[in-house]
Design a protein around this motif. Structure first.
Motif, PDB file in Angstrom:
ATOM      1  N   ASP A 221       3.297   2.410   0.082  1.00  0.00           N
ATOM      2  CA  ASP A 221       3.407   1.316  -0.874  1.00  0.00           C
ATOM      3  C   ASP A 221       2.268   1.400  -1.873  1.00  0.00           C
ATOM      4  OD1 ASP A 221       3.711  -1.000  -2.264  1.00  0.00           O
ATOM      5  OD2 ASP A 221       3.589  -2.329  -0.521  1.00  0.00           O
ATOM      6  N   GLN A 222       2.571   1.823  -3.097  1.00  0.00           N
ATOM      7  CA  GLN A 222       1.525   2.001  -4.094  1.00  0.00           C
ATOM      8  C   GLN A 222       1.056   0.682  -4.696  1.00  0.00           C
ATOM      9  OE1 GLN A 222       3.671   5.458  -6.033  1.00  0.00           O
ATOM     10  NE2 GLN A 222       1.550   5.851  -6.533  1.00  0.00           N
ATOM     11  N   THR A 223       1.709  -0.418  -4.395  1.00  0.00           N
ATOM     12  CA  THR A 223       1.216  -1.692  -4.895  1.00  0.00           C
ATOM     13  C   THR A 223      -0.068  -2.074  -4.171  1.00  0.00           C
ATOM     14  OG1 THR A 223       2.547  -2.947  -3.323  1.00  0.00           O
ATOM     15  CG2 THR A 223       3.532  -2.487  -5.463  1.00  0.00           C
ATOM     16  N   ILE A 224      -0.276  -1.523  -2.987  1.00  0.00           N
ATOM     17  CA  ILE A 224      -1.473  -1.819  -2.208  1.00  0.00           C
ATOM     18  C   ILE A 224      -2.590  -0.830  -2.538  1.00  0.00           C
ATOM     19  CG2 ILE A 224      -2.395  -1.910   0.148  1.00  0.00           C
ATOM     20  CD1 ILE A 224       0.412  -2.688   1.056  1.00  0.00           C
ATOM     21  N   MET A 225      -2.238   0.391  -2.907  1.00  0.00           N
ATOM     22  CA  MET A 225      -3.233   1.439  -3.117  1.00  0.00           C
ATOM     23  C   MET A 225      -3.150   1.973  -4.531  1.00  0.00           C
ATOM     24  SD  MET A 225      -2.520   3.616   0.309  1.00  0.00           S
ATOM     25  CE  MET A 225      -0.987   4.160  -0.363  1.00  0.00           C
ATOM     26  N   ASP A 226      -4.219   2.630  -4.973  1.00  0.00           N
ATOM     27  CA  ASP A 226      -4.206   3.290  -6.269  1.00  0.00           C
ATOM     28  C   ASP A 226      -3.539   4.651  -6.185  1.00  0.00           C
ATOM     29  OD1 ASP A 226      -5.564   1.204  -7.464  1.00  0.00           O
ATOM     30  OD2 ASP A 226      -7.519   2.078  -7.019  1.00  0.00           O
ATOM     31  N   GLU A 227      -3.546   5.272  -5.027  1.00  0.00           N
ATOM     32  CA  GLU A 227      -3.009   6.613  -4.857  1.00  0.00           C
ATOM     33  C   GLU A 227      -1.837   6.611  -3.888  1.00  0.00           C
ATOM     34  OE1 GLU A 227      -6.282   6.024  -3.926  1.00  0.00           O
ATOM     35  OE2 GLU A 227      -7.214   6.586  -5.815  1.00  0.00           O
ATOM     36  N   PHE A 228      -0.942   7.558  -4.121  1.00  0.00           N
ATOM     37  CA  PHE A 228       0.133   7.781  -3.164  1.00  0.00           C
ATOM     38  C   PHE A 228      -0.386   8.724  -2.095  1.00  0.00           C
ATOM     39  CE2 PHE A 228       3.262  10.923  -1.744  1.00  0.00           C
ATOM     40  CZ  PHE A 228       4.087  10.096  -1.010  1.00  0.00           C
ATOM     41  N   ILE A 229      -0.284   8.308  -0.848  1.00  0.00           N
ATOM     42  CA  ILE A 229      -0.619   9.147   0.291  1.00  0.00           C
ATOM     43  C   ILE A 229       0.641   9.238   1.140  1.00  0.00           C
ATOM     44  CG2 ILE A 229      -2.003   9.370   2.391  1.00  0.00           C
ATOM     45  CD1 ILE A 229      -4.139   7.633   1.031  1.00  0.00           C
TER      46      ILE A 229
END
Length: 198
Positions: free
Chosen positions: A58-66
């Protein structure tokens, strides 16, 4: 069990479980190698990832996609060429995700450890096989470089992934790369301008 800990966001337990699994596997590996031949030419790891069919982080929580999903192997898997990279990947992922919750020194140490483990998991992969697995590893390494302010190394990873994605978009396998499509946010967030393939 490490995958269960990852899913419940118990990252310290996931690290301990992953390390213990690698140790147990190393002890029994010699016997397993004598009993079984290797499954060469097999996309088995990718099939495990596809079988899980989990969406991107969920990229809304993080700056990067992991790519943040541990890989579950079927219980009857005995081939060291399949088990070893998956155990290493899950351990690397545990360190990477645990780093989010650590102080600066531990954060850097965990990210460096994760990057080293990802590189080990990647290095023995056949160039033509397990594309999703390798894509997830390179993406996660790129994110680590970005988080550690190694912008040139991050850019190199993401540039390579863009080239790779352009090749696979026109193949039958491109539908499976949707599992890691969130990496485009990393590319755009890394200051790389993308152009359509010619």
């Amino acid at each position: 069990q490490a995958v269960s800990f990852l899913e419940s966001k118990s990252f310290e337990e996931a690290i301990l479980s992953s390390c213990a699994a690698m140790e147990v596997f190393q002890q029994s590996r010699h016997m397993a190698e004598q009993l079984l031949s290797h499954h060469e030419g097999n996309d088995f790891i990718d099939q495990c990832i596809i079988g899980q069919d989990k969406s991107s982080s969920d990229q809304t929580i993080m700056d990067e996609f992991i790519y943040e999903h541990g890989i579950v192997l079927p219980m009857n898997t005995m081939d060291a060429t399949l088990i070893t990279p998956v155990l290493i990947f899950n351990c690397a992922l545990s360190y990477q995700l645990a780093a989010r919750h650590c102080d600066d020194d531990t954060h850097r140490a965990f990210l460096d450890k994760a990057a080293s483990l990802y590189q080990i998991a990647y290095k023995d992969q056949d160039q033509e096989l397990n594309t999703i697995f390798k894509f997830a590893i390179l993406n996660n390494i790129g994110v680590i470089h970005k988080m550690l302010d190694r912008s040139e190394a991050a850019k190199a990873c993401f540039d390579y992934l863009v080239s790779w994605m352009m090749i696979y978009i026109h193949t039958d396998n491109s539908k499976y790369l949707r599992l890691v499509q969130g990496f485009w946010g990393n590319v755009l967030g890394n200051g790389r301008e993308t152009a359509p393939a010619a």
